[in-house]
Design a protein around this motif. Structure first.
Motif, PDB file in Angstrom:
ATOM      1  N   VAL A  74      -4.792 -18.739  34.007  1.00  0.00           N
ATOM      2  CA  VAL A  74      -4.433 -19.648  35.115  1.00  0.00           C
ATOM      3  C   VAL A  74      -3.552 -18.941  36.146  1.00  0.00           C
ATOM      4  O   VAL A  74      -2.890 -19.579  36.967  1.00  0.00           O
ATOM      5  CB  VAL A  74      -3.771 -20.960  34.618  1.00  0.00           C
ATOM      6  N   ASP A  75      -3.547 -17.613  36.066  1.00  0.00           N
ATOM      7  CA  ASP A  75      -2.807 -16.798  37.038  1.00  0.00           C
ATOM      8  C   ASP A  75      -1.304 -17.143  37.074  1.00  0.00           C
ATOM      9  O   ASP A  75      -0.725 -17.300  38.143  1.00  0.00           O
ATOM     10  CB  ASP A  75      -3.428 -16.970  38.444  1.00  0.00           C
ATOM     11  N   ARG A  76      -0.713 -17.240  35.893  1.00  0.00           N
ATOM     12  CA  ARG A  76       0.712 -17.581  35.812  1.00  0.00           C
ATOM     13  C   ARG A  76       1.501 -16.577  34.965  1.00  0.00           C
ATOM     14  O   ARG A  76       2.530 -16.949  34.370  1.00  0.00           O
ATOM     15  CB  ARG A  76       0.907 -18.971  35.186  1.00  0.00           C
ATOM     16  N   ILE A  77       1.015 -15.327  34.856  1.00  0.00           N
ATOM     17  CA  ILE A  77       1.745 -14.328  34.080  1.00  0.00           C
ATOM     18  C   ILE A  77       3.151 -14.147  34.675  1.00  0.00           C
ATOM     19  O   ILE A  77       3.332 -14.108  35.891  1.00  0.00           O
ATOM     20  CB  ILE A  77       0.975 -12.968  34.094  1.00  0.00           C
ATOM     21  N   GLY A  78       4.128 -14.042  33.770  1.00  0.00           N
ATOM     22  CA  GLY A  78       5.513 -13.855  34.232  1.00  0.00           C
ATOM     23  C   GLY A  78       6.224 -15.172  34.500  1.00  0.00           C
ATOM     24  O   GLY A  78       7.426 -15.199  34.761  1.00  0.00           O
ATOM     25  N   LYS A  79       5.485 -16.275  34.446  1.00  0.00           N
ATOM     26  CA  LYS A  79       6.104 -17.585  34.716  1.00  0.00           C
ATOM     27  C   LYS A  79       6.118 -18.457  33.464  1.00  0.00           C
ATOM     28  O   LYS A  79       7.129 -19.087  33.163  1.00  0.00           O
ATOM     29  CB  LYS A  79       5.351 -18.302  35.842  1.00  0.00           C
ATOM     30  N   ILE A  80       4.977 -18.494  32.765  1.00  0.00           N
ATOM     31  CA  ILE A  80       4.873 -19.306  31.541  1.00  0.00           C
ATOM     32  C   ILE A  80       4.155 -18.504  30.452  1.00  0.00           C
ATOM     33  O   ILE A  80       3.632 -17.420  30.715  1.00  0.00           O
ATOM     34  CB  ILE A  80       4.125 -20.642  31.803  1.00  0.00           C
ATOM     35  N   GLY A  81       4.161 -19.035  29.239  1.00  0.00           N
ATOM     36  CA  GLY A  81       3.408 -18.392  28.151  1.00  0.00           C
ATOM     37  C   GLY A  81       4.214 -17.372  27.370  1.00  0.00           C
ATOM     38  O   GLY A  81       3.726 -16.823  26.391  1.00  0.00           O
ATOM     39  N   GLN A  82       5.440 -17.098  27.774  1.00  0.00           N
ATOM     40  CA  GLN A  82       6.340 -16.197  27.045  1.00  0.00           C
ATOM     41  C   GLN A  82       7.746 -16.791  27.142  1.00  0.00           C
ATOM     42  O   GLN A  82       8.073 -17.460  28.128  1.00  0.00           O
ATOM     43  CB  GLN A  82       6.352 -14.808  27.692  1.00  0.00           C
ATOM     44  N   LEU A  83       8.544 -16.524  26.108  1.00  0.00           N
ATOM     45  CA  LEU A  83       9.930 -17.008  26.141  1.00  0.00           C
ATOM     46  C   LEU A  83      10.833 -15.817  26.471  1.00  0.00           C
ATOM     47  O   LEU A  83      11.339 -15.135  25.594  1.00  0.00           O
ATOM     48  CB  LEU A  83      10.293 -17.649  24.795  1.00  0.00           C
TER      49      LEU A  83
END
Ligand code: NIG
Ligand code: FE
Length: 428
Positions: A372-381
């Motif tokens: 969803v083109d959101r690397i660096g924003k969500i999906g990692q803590l």
């Protein structure tokens, strides 16, 4: 002088804190890396992660804001909030009769060609009032949240007229503004050719390109454009024309590709620089190579094969070996896969596509963020990223695929706030 940020939420005593810190997205063997901290803690300031690390250290260095919420995880597992990168949540009636027809031997396409399938949901949605549709959609979003999902990609595609497609996208927008879940909107006007243009498909393509796409972009109602590239729906040439127009209008691309037949959908998605191509049960070897090279994410939907009573699942292991970024999703829709349970999809991916628990978790967090083109924003803590967190009532993350069909989620934190608490006891 910079102000020290105070913690508004602290989660301590986490048995396994799965941060997913590290490569983003995860490719090949990297999918097994969880960035795990045992006996971990997380401090959150507002809607952002402040610190992650050893529970005592995080507590030691966090200055607590007044009224800070403190959660004692008592040895439970914590992951990033799950991301579902492919859903169709805005529809009216369910289609359980078709499910039963499939059990009795009819195929998805036979049902569709007889006037059922997507077109029956279109007829139904056009007649359903905005407020009714909105309430039904909201119920589905509540279920996603209960299963630990904090962001979904949400498609239109049951309107297939300018007015009804905009109606769906407006609901997605309103839900994004009012529901705790984040919704990322995708225009799917090219889901099917509607009843009124069955004999004049070119006319419908012309409306898609010259009326619908411009209106959707002008109203800023979608980030992505998707299409059903499939034998008997939109062929590769038609798909190239429609998606090129969408790209030129400023939309990023997604594809329903090679779901029921090998038609070159994976290759086309790579050629056009799509962010993702989804389904891919029948992707060709060339398609796999092209997607790896173009870094087009493969969103795999094993729930669809399951619910269509199919025998063949997407070649996930081969894609992982060839360096394709692999993500997983429910494909939640009234026809081919009616489920909001991404954890159940993890079980299916494990059993039918041979993904380990760690690989499947990468596929619904950091790799789903890429889809969803959101690397660096969500999906990692990681510090600075969105505080979307799922707390699981288990001791070991490997229980997620293993203990299937029940909800293992204890609590969900969205934008730094505790928004969901499940009460069913699932811990061993
Ligand atoms: O992803 N294949 C196309 N679209 C959906 C099914 C939609 C429906 O049957 O209503 C899918 O499987
Ligand atoms: Fe779909």
């Amino acid at each position: 002088m910079t102000q020290v940020k105070k913690a508004t939420l602290l989660i301590k005593n986490i048995g396994q804190l799965i941060t997913m810190e590290g490569p983003a997205p995860r490719i090949g063997k990297e999918m097994s890396e969880l960035g795990m901290i045992e006996n971990g803690g997380i401090a959150v300031a507002g809607d952002e992660i402040l610190f992650v690390g050893d529970s005592d250290k995080v507590q030691g260095k966090s200055e607590l804001a007044e009224g800070c919420t403190v959660i004692d995880a008592k040895g439970m597992v914590v992951t990033p909030g799950l991301i579902d990168p492919h859903t169709h949540p805005v529809f009216s009636k369910t289609r359980e009769k078709e499910f039963e027809m499939r059990i009795l031997g009819k195929s998805y396409m036979e049902i569709a060609n007889a006037g059922g399938g997507i077109r029956s949901s279109v007829r139904d949605l056009r007649e359903t009032e905005y407020s009714v549709l909105k309430e039904k959609t909201k119920t589905r979003l509540d279920r996603f949240l209960a299963y630990g999902v904090t962001t979904i990609e949400a498609k239109s595609g049951y309107g297939l007229s300018t007015e009804s497609e905009l109606k769906q996208l407006e609901i997605i927008k309103e839900m994004n503004e009012t529901h705790p879940l984040d919704l990322i909107p995708t225009f799917l006007g090219a889901h099917e050719t509607p009843d009124e243009y069955r004999e004049e498909k070119e006319k419908y393509i012309d409306i898609l390109i010259n009326e619908m796409i411009p209106k959707v972009v002008e109203a800023n109602l979608a980030e992505f454009s998707d299409i059903f590239t499939e034998a008997g729906v939109f062929n590769v040439d038609e798909s190239r024309r429609i998606q090129t127009a969408a790209k030129n209008a400023g939309l990023k691309l997604k594809f329903h590709a090679d779901e029921l037949n090998s038609v070159g959908g994976g290759e086309l998605a790579a050629e056009l620089g799509a962010i993702s191509a989804d389904h891919l049960v029948y992707i060709s070897d060339q398609g796999i190579k092209d997607m790896a090279k173009a870094k087009t994410v493969a969103v795999l939907l094993p729930g669809t094969t399951f619910s269509l009573a199919g025998k063949q699942y997407a070649p996930a292991r081969k894609m992982i070996e060839e360096g394709v970024v692999v993500a997983l999703s429910t494909d939640c829709n009234p026809g081919s896969s009616y489920s909001e349970s991404l954890p159940f999809i993890i079980s299916l991916a494990a059993l039918q596509m041979k993904l380990t628990a760690a690989e499947a978790l990468s596929a619904v967090t950091v790799n789903a963020a890429a889809a969803v083109d959101r690397i660096g924003k969500i999906g990692q803590l990681c510090p600075g990223m969105k505080a979307d967190i799922t707390i699981w009532n288990i001791n070991n993350y490997q229980e997620i695929p293993y203990h299937y069909g029940v909800n293992l989620v204890s609590k969900v934190v969205k934008n730094g706030k505790l928004v969901k608490q499940n009460y069913i006891e699932t811990k061993n």
